[in-house]
Motif scaffolding. Structure first.
Motif, short mmCIF file in Angstrom:
data_model
loop_
_atom_site.label_atom_id
_atom_site.label_comp_id
_atom_site.label_asym_id
_atom_site.label_seq_id
_atom_site.Cartn_x
_atom_site.Cartn_y
_atom_site.Cartn_z
N VAL A 171 0.84 -1.20 0.00
CA VAL A 171 0.00 0.00 0.00
C VAL A 171 0.88 1.25 0.00
CG1 VAL A 171 -1.61 1.35 1.41
CG2 VAL A 171 -2.02 -1.09 1.05
N GLU A 193 3.86 1.56 -1.15
CA GLU A 193 4.51 1.73 -2.45
C GLU A 193 3.56 2.37 -3.46
OE1 GLU A 193 6.88 -0.97 -5.62
OE2 GLU A 193 7.61 -0.74 -3.59
N ILE A 194 2.29 2.00 -3.38
CA ILE A 194 1.30 2.56 -4.30
C ILE A 194 0.96 4.00 -3.92
CG2 ILE A 194 -1.10 2.33 -5.10
CD1 ILE A 194 -0.67 -0.76 -4.70
N HIS A 195 0.85 4.27 -2.63
CA HIS A 195 0.52 5.61 -2.12
C HIS A 195 1.61 6.07 -1.16
CE1 HIS A 195 -3.46 6.57 -3.68
NE2 HIS A 195 -3.73 5.29 -3.60
N VAL A 242 2.52 8.84 -0.14
CA VAL A 242 2.21 9.96 0.74
C VAL A 242 1.65 9.51 2.08
CG1 VAL A 242 1.83 11.57 -1.17
CG2 VAL A 242 -0.09 10.30 -0.23
N LEU A 243 1.22 8.26 2.16
CA LEU A 243 0.72 7.71 3.42
C LEU A 243 1.88 7.35 4.33
CD1 LEU A 243 -2.01 5.28 2.00
CD2 LEU A 243 -2.40 7.48 3.14
N LEU A 299 -7.73 5.06 2.88
CA LEU A 299 -6.42 5.19 2.25
C LEU A 299 -6.45 5.85 0.89
CD1 LEU A 299 -5.02 1.70 3.33
CD2 LEU A 299 -4.78 3.91 4.50
N GLY A 300 -7.64 6.18 0.41
CA GLY A 300 -7.76 6.94 -0.83
C GLY A 300 -7.51 6.17 -2.11
N PHE A 301 -7.72 4.85 -2.08
CA PHE A 301 -7.52 4.06 -3.29
C PHE A 301 -8.64 4.34 -4.29
CE2 PHE A 301 -4.12 2.12 -1.32
CZ PHE A 301 -3.61 1.03 -2.02
N ASP A 302 -8.24 4.41 -5.56
CA ASP A 302 -9.21 4.48 -6.65
C ASP A 302 -9.04 3.19 -7.45
OD1 ASP A 302 -6.85 4.80 -8.12
OD2 ASP A 302 -7.22 6.90 -8.58
N SER A 328 -5.41 2.36 -8.31
CA SER A 328 -4.66 1.92 -7.14
C SER A 328 -5.02 0.48 -6.76
CB SER A 328 -4.93 2.83 -5.94
OG SER A 328 -4.61 4.16 -6.21
N SER A 379 -3.46 -1.90 -9.17
CA SER A 379 -2.02 -2.04 -8.88
C SER A 379 -1.80 -2.99 -7.70
CB SER A 379 -1.39 -0.69 -8.55
OG SER A 379 -1.42 0.15 -9.67
#
Length: 112
Positions: free
Chosen positions: A32, A34-36, A38-39, A54-57, A60, A63
């Motif tokens: 997670v 690695e994908i985001h 900023v977290l 976590l703001g996944f779309d 994301s 991925s």
């Protein structure tokens, strides 16, 4: 132990010995991150909703699914995705539990 945040996540093929739940949770948390990036690790909890917390779309999620399939080949993630989307259970914990339940048994020649 969870690797340092600065370390690059290494995606390896499925090991012959099953990962413990804690190891899979730690791996998932770092996937997670690695994908985001900023977290922070403190934000990526087992009970975190991938979408709402976590703001996944959709990109994301795709991925993450690709990373999971690379790490745990042979598992169809569709049932988890459908159930998680319908019931708001798109958490790291629910995905880890699904993977542990759905993981195919070791093939002949795998270590016990």
């Amino acid at each position: 132990m969870i690797p340092d945040r600065t370390e690059k996540l290494e995606i390896e093929p499925r090991q012959s010995t099953p990962m413990a739940r804690e190891e899979l949770v730690a791996w998932m948390q770092h996937a997670v991150l690695e994908i985001h990036p900023v977290l922070s690790l403190e934000q990526v909890l087992e009970e975190s909703s991938l979408v709402h917390d976590l703001g996944f779309d959709s990109l994301s999620l795709e991925s993450l699914m690709a990373m999971v399939k690379s790490r745990v080949p042979g598992v169809d993630l569709t049932p988890w995705y459908v159930r998680a989307a319908q019931h708001g259970q798109d958490t790291i914990a629910s995905l880890v539990d699904f993977l542990l339940e759905a993981r195919p048994p070791p093939t002949e020649g795998d270590e016990p």
